[in-house]
Design a protein around this motif. Sequence first.
Motif: not given
Length: 262
Positions: A6-7, A238-242, A12-14, A55-56
């Motif tokens: 998912l990360e 929490r990341g999804y909620a944000e 990729m999208v970013a 990110w990695m």
Amino acid sequence: MVRHLLEMALAMVAGMLLFGPARAALGTAFGLAPAAPGVGALLMATDMSLAMVLWMWYRGHGGAAIGEMVLAMYLPVLLLLVPYRAGVLAADTLLIGAHLLMLPAMAVAVLRRRAEYAHHPVPRSAPRQPLARVLVHRWPAGLALLMTADNWTEPALLGPYTLLVLPAGYLLLGSVRRQWGVPGNLRRQLVGLAAWGGLALFAAAVGGETAYWLVAVGWLAHAGWDLVHHRTGRVVPRGYAEWCLVIDAVLGLTIILALLTT
């Protein structure tokens, strides 16, 4: 390992949303012609690779793992360039096919080093600069802002039934994360489903401009729902909620903007 996939998908999208437009703007500034589809596909893979490498690296992965994930970006494009150059694939099919093949390629890269991914490499030291710290720790919000940037310049009206996406996301993630054993979790999400589902049905029945105002209220209200879940850490990460909070707030506000400017 699912978390890491998912990360990577978010990275990729970013990369596409951040580096793609910047590259296009530079090309326009220097008077360069748009890239041919084949070259454009490789540039797209480069945009995504840059974000994934950053990110990695921050997550503490080794060079081999990073290199394999970059290869997972380029290999699908290179494979599909052969039938594209032969005239078998159209340009749109090249891009769509490359995106689809990147996901299993990423999964293979993760499975090759499942021990490394399963033990969650330790992130590198947090940057000392305040802005850098914000970017690192608030990346879900930053990603959401990138994904909704066009909504501010081209605000759009969303139909009533788009509200059903809001509780559906929580129910899906809650099921995947097996959160229903916690007392009250499922009950609250079903109440949310009833609330936003009822609002969607009411807005559809009312119709007209009033329906769009109700839809805007629904999206903004769900931003508050996201905030509560971000603070409690229940049901969804929490990341999804944000991320969801920013998406919901922007969509709600830009629906209002569209209503006021049309």
